[in-house]
Design a protein around this motif. Structure first.
Motif, PDB file in Angstrom:
ATOM      1  N   ALA A 100       3.700  16.845  -1.654  1.00  0.00           N
ATOM      2  CA  ALA A 100       3.172  15.318  -1.093  1.00  0.00           C
ATOM      3  C   ALA A 100       3.969  14.249  -1.425  1.00  0.00           C
ATOM      4  O   ALA A 100       3.988  13.076  -0.829  1.00  0.00           O
ATOM      5  CB  ALA A 100       1.975  15.180  -2.036  1.00  0.00           C
ATOM      6  N   TYR A 101       4.844  14.336  -2.627  1.00  0.00           N
ATOM      7  CA  TYR A 101       5.635  13.214  -3.101  1.00  0.00           C
ATOM      8  C   TYR A 101       6.631  13.106  -1.959  1.00  0.00           C
ATOM      9  O   TYR A 101       7.358  12.354  -1.615  1.00  0.00           O
ATOM     10  CB  TYR A 101       6.219  13.601  -4.329  1.00  0.00           C
ATOM     11  N   ALA A 102       7.467  14.317  -1.727  1.00  0.00           N
ATOM     12  CA  ALA A 102       8.593  14.247  -0.612  1.00  0.00           C
ATOM     13  C   ALA A 102       7.941  13.700   0.555  1.00  0.00           C
ATOM     14  O   ALA A 102       8.782  13.130   1.105  1.00  0.00           O
ATOM     15  CB  ALA A 102       8.912  16.000  -0.342  1.00  0.00           C
ATOM     16  N   ASN A 103       6.766  14.226   1.157  1.00  0.00           N
ATOM     17  CA  ASN A 103       6.241  13.487   2.324  1.00  0.00           C
ATOM     18  C   ASN A 103       6.236  12.072   2.257  1.00  0.00           C
ATOM     19  O   ASN A 103       6.441  11.301   3.244  1.00  0.00           O
ATOM     20  CB  ASN A 103       5.158  14.114   2.834  1.00  0.00           C
ATOM     21  N   ALA A 104       5.644  11.623   1.275  1.00  0.00           N
ATOM     22  CA  ALA A 104       5.401  10.017   1.083  1.00  0.00           C
ATOM     23  C   ALA A 104       6.860   9.318   1.004  1.00  0.00           C
ATOM     24  O   ALA A 104       7.095   8.197   1.658  1.00  0.00           O
ATOM     25  CB  ALA A 104       4.898   9.716  -0.212  1.00  0.00           C
TER      26      ALA A 104
ATOM     27  N   ALA B 124      12.616  20.442  -4.758  1.00  0.00           N
ATOM     28  CA  ALA B 124      11.679  21.031  -6.177  1.00  0.00           C
ATOM     29  C   ALA B 124      10.768  21.794  -5.492  1.00  0.00           C
ATOM     30  O   ALA B 124      10.398  22.814  -6.081  1.00  0.00           O
ATOM     31  CB  ALA B 124      11.286  19.818  -6.616  1.00  0.00           C
ATOM     32  N   TYR B 125      10.145  21.373  -4.204  1.00  0.00           N
ATOM     33  CA  TYR B 125       9.088  22.170  -3.731  1.00  0.00           C
ATOM     34  C   TYR B 125       9.561  23.493  -3.213  1.00  0.00           C
ATOM     35  O   TYR B 125       8.913  24.338  -3.520  1.00  0.00           O
ATOM     36  CB  TYR B 125       8.387  21.404  -2.569  1.00  0.00           C
TER      37      TYR B 125
ATOM     38  N   SER C  81       0.729  -1.194   0.020  1.00  0.00           N
ATOM     39  CA  SER C  81      -0.026  -0.077  -0.114  1.00  0.00           C
ATOM     40  C   SER C  81       0.756   1.251   0.056  1.00  0.00           C
ATOM     41  O   SER C  81       0.588   2.227  -0.715  1.00  0.00           O
ATOM     42  CB  SER C  81      -0.838  -0.017   1.417  1.00  0.00           C
ATOM     43  N   THR C  82       1.824   1.102   0.940  1.00  0.00           N
ATOM     44  CA  THR C  82       3.011   2.405   0.904  1.00  0.00           C
ATOM     45  C   THR C  82       3.544   2.547  -0.634  1.00  0.00           C
ATOM     46  O   THR C  82       3.699   3.754  -1.119  1.00  0.00           O
ATOM     47  CB  THR C  82       3.977   2.232   1.855  1.00  0.00           C
ATOM     48  N   GLU C  83       4.050   1.499  -1.007  1.00  0.00           N
ATOM     49  CA  GLU C  83       4.515   1.714  -2.357  1.00  0.00           C
ATOM     50  C   GLU C  83       3.655   2.353  -3.428  1.00  0.00           C
ATOM     51  O   GLU C  83       4.141   2.944  -4.394  1.00  0.00           O
ATOM     52  CB  GLU C  83       5.167   0.336  -2.860  1.00  0.00           C
ATOM     53  N   ARG C  84       2.359   1.782  -3.434  1.00  0.00           N
ATOM     54  CA  ARG C  84       1.154   2.239  -4.372  1.00  0.00           C
ATOM     55  C   ARG C  84       1.295   3.812  -4.123  1.00  0.00           C
ATOM     56  O   ARG C  84       1.018   4.547  -5.145  1.00  0.00           O
ATOM     57  CB  ARG C  84       0.105   1.561  -4.014  1.00  0.00           C
ATOM     58  N   SER C  85       1.092   4.237  -2.705  1.00  0.00           N
ATOM     59  CA  SER C  85       1.132   5.604  -2.344  1.00  0.00           C
ATOM     60  C   SER C  85       2.261   6.328  -2.780  1.00  0.00           C
ATOM     61  O   SER C  85       1.940   7.407  -3.638  1.00  0.00           O
ATOM     62  CB  SER C  85       0.847   5.820  -1.009  1.00  0.00           C
ATOM     63  N   ILE C  86       3.341   6.010  -2.767  1.00  0.00           N
ATOM     64  CA  ILE C  86       4.569   6.575  -3.380  1.00  0.00           C
ATOM     65  C   ILE C  86       4.408   6.614  -4.836  1.00  0.00           C
ATOM     66  O   ILE C  86       4.859   7.687  -5.356  1.00  0.00           O
ATOM     67  CB  ILE C  86       5.967   5.969  -2.997  1.00  0.00           C
ATOM     68  N   ASP C  87       4.202   5.526  -5.513  1.00  0.00           N
ATOM     69  CA  ASP C  87       4.274   5.699  -6.840  1.00  0.00           C
ATOM     70  C   ASP C  87       3.010   6.638  -7.492  1.00  0.00           C
ATOM     71  O   ASP C  87       3.385   7.296  -8.588  1.00  0.00           O
ATOM     72  CB  ASP C  87       3.746   4.199  -7.290  1.00  0.00           C
ATOM     73  N   ASP C  88       1.930   6.561  -6.863  1.00  0.00           N
ATOM     74  CA  ASP C  88       0.855   7.568  -7.162  1.00  0.00           C
ATOM     75  C   ASP C  88       1.414   9.041  -7.208  1.00  0.00           C
ATOM     76  O   ASP C  88       1.176   9.857  -7.979  1.00  0.00           O
ATOM     77  CB  ASP C  88      -0.377   7.508  -6.340  1.00  0.00           C
TER      78      ASP C  88
ATOM     79  N   ALA D  80       8.303   9.477   4.772  1.00  0.00           N
ATOM     80  CA  ALA D  80       7.692   8.640   5.384  1.00  0.00           C
ATOM     81  C   ALA D  80       8.099   7.049   5.412  1.00  0.00           C
ATOM     82  O   ALA D  80       7.927   6.057   6.231  1.00  0.00           O
ATOM     83  CB  ALA D  80       6.048   8.642   5.266  1.00  0.00           C
ATOM     84  N   SER D  81       8.597   6.660   4.100  1.00  0.00           N
ATOM     85  CA  SER D  81       9.055   5.442   3.915  1.00  0.00           C
ATOM     86  C   SER D  81      10.399   5.402   4.175  1.00  0.00           C
ATOM     87  O   SER D  81      10.986   4.206   3.672  1.00  0.00           O
ATOM     88  CB  SER D  81       8.692   4.920   2.561  1.00  0.00           C
ATOM     89  N   GLY D  82      11.039   6.254   4.721  1.00  0.00           N
ATOM     90  CA  GLY D  82      12.257   6.146   5.059  1.00  0.00           C
ATOM     91  C   GLY D  82      13.458   6.417   3.728  1.00  0.00           C
ATOM     92  O   GLY D  82      14.616   6.126   3.862  1.00  0.00           O
ATOM     93  N   ARG D  83      13.062   6.930   2.770  1.00  0.00           N
ATOM     94  CA  ARG D  83      13.770   7.329   1.403  1.00  0.00           C
ATOM     95  C   ARG D  83      14.153   8.604   1.444  1.00  0.00           C
ATOM     96  O   ARG D  83      13.763   9.418   0.816  1.00  0.00           O
ATOM     97  CB  ARG D  83      13.119   6.880   0.305  1.00  0.00           C
ATOM     98  N   THR D  84      15.163   8.954   2.369  1.00  0.00           N
ATOM     99  CA  THR D  84      15.523  10.126   2.871  1.00  0.00           C
ATOM    100  C   THR D  84      16.118  11.129   1.611  1.00  0.00           C
ATOM    101  O   THR D  84      15.699  11.977   1.409  1.00  0.00           O
ATOM    102  CB  THR D  84      16.429  10.314   3.870  1.00  0.00           C
ATOM    103  N   GLN D  85      17.025  10.245   0.853  1.00  0.00           N
ATOM    104  CA  GLN D  85      17.612  11.031  -0.121  1.00  0.00           C
ATOM    105  C   GLN D  85      16.912  11.562  -1.360  1.00  0.00           C
ATOM    106  O   GLN D  85      16.829  12.663  -1.575  1.00  0.00           O
ATOM    107  CB  GLN D  85      18.873  10.230  -0.753  1.00  0.00           C
ATOM    108  N   GLU D  86      15.982  10.643  -1.542  1.00  0.00           N
ATOM    109  CA  GLU D  86      15.025  11.003  -2.552  1.00  0.00           C
ATOM    110  C   GLU D  86      13.909  11.871  -2.130  1.00  0.00           C
ATOM    111  O   GLU D  86      13.561  12.976  -2.871  1.00  0.00           O
ATOM    112  CB  GLU D  86      14.149   9.723  -2.933  1.00  0.00           C
TER     113      GLU D  86
END
Length: 284
Positions: free
Chosen positions: A101-105, A121-122, A77-84, A108-114
């Motif tokens: 929203a993309y940055a927060n997603a 960008a924001y 579900s988290t991966e789908r949210s990030i992909d969306d 939240a999943s621990g992908r800090t560098q991304e």
């Protein structure tokens, strides 16, 4: 006559057994036990499945098949949210909300560098968003902290390998060959290389954090906490001159702060460093 008495006794005993069975048939629990034994069997099977699959009665959380399945579903579900969120951000590169929203997603999943890339960008679209800049600075700080921890681990490994290489050359021919192969020395060199690379990553991340705090000081010039954070980041980035200036501004804004004495000590320490090594001055 004796034969007749014996027959009467057998008849009486048979009648008593039939009466006992009839009475037993009328009792609730024996009746239930005979007629519900398959229900009990099904319940036992169901409990066994629950015990194995969902950890019922184990008293241990996070280790059952049910927990694993729930974690897997949550991850998907988290991966789908990030992909969306990613698709939305790519489709609308000028939409600040989509980038945020993309940055927060990602965060939240621990992908800090991304998350940093998306948040940058924001902030490029919203350069005066103080909260977002604070968030960006904190992300760079977490990257720097992780790199410093990796440096500590690698340095400890290098020390251990160096200690092993300092052992006296053994008498055994085989062990002498091992020593001559410089195994421990090679391990120490590799660990030192990892420590150096981690230190470089930490300094680079601290420099990025420093630049974000410099932006914040322009937006919130009367917040002493920002200048204190700027000083720490600049010091971690080996920019002693900028660190001194930030620390001094902090003291000007908050001379009675409980950490003022420690900050002054850092200023004195950095000034001594600058005298001994002028290369620590701001390069740009």
């Amino acid at each position: 006559m004796a034969r007749g008495q014996a027959q009467r006794r057998r008849h009486a005993q048979s009648h008593a057994r039939k009466s006992a069975r009839s009475a037993e048939d009328l009792m609730f629990f024996p009746k239930l036990r005979r007629r519900a034994k398959w229900v009990f069997l099904l319940l036992a099977i169901a409990f066994g499945i629950g015990f194995v699959a969902f950890g019922v009665g184990t008293g241990v959380s996070g280790t059952s098949l049910g927990d694993v399945l729930r974690d897997l579903i949550g991850q998907q579900s988290t991966e789908r949210s990030i992909d969306d969120a990613r698709k939305n951000a790519l489709a609308h590169p000028k939409d600040a909300n989509a980038q945020f929203a993309y940055a927060n997603a990602l965060q939240a999943s621990g992908r800090t560098q991304e998350a940093i890339t998306a948040l940058e960008a924001y902030t490029a679209l919203k350069p005066k968003d103080v909260d977002a800049l604070r968030q960006l600075a904190n992300l760079w700080g977490s990257v720097a902290n992780k790199a410093r921890q990796e440096k500590q681990v690698a340095s400890a490994q290098a020390t251990e390998a160096s200690a092993a290489s300092s052992i006296a050359v053994p008498n055994s021919a085989f062990l002498r060959d091992v020593e001559q192969n410089k195994i421990a020395q090679t391990l120490a060199q590799q660990a030192n290389a990892r420590a150096s690379a981690a230190a470089s990553r930490a300094q680079t991340a601290a420099g990025s954090q420093q630049r974000v705090y410099e932006q914040l000081t322009l937006l919130v010039p009367d917040d002493p906490s920002i200048f204190l954070s700027l000083g720490i980041a600049a010091q971690e980035a080996n920019d002693a001159e900028s660190a001194i200036a930030a620390y001094q501004t902090f003291l000007d804004l908050a001379p009675n702060d409980p950490s003022a004495a420690q900050v002054q000590q850092q200023i004195d320490f950095l000034k001594q460093q600058l005298k001994a090594n002028p290369s620590l001055q701001q390069s740009g």
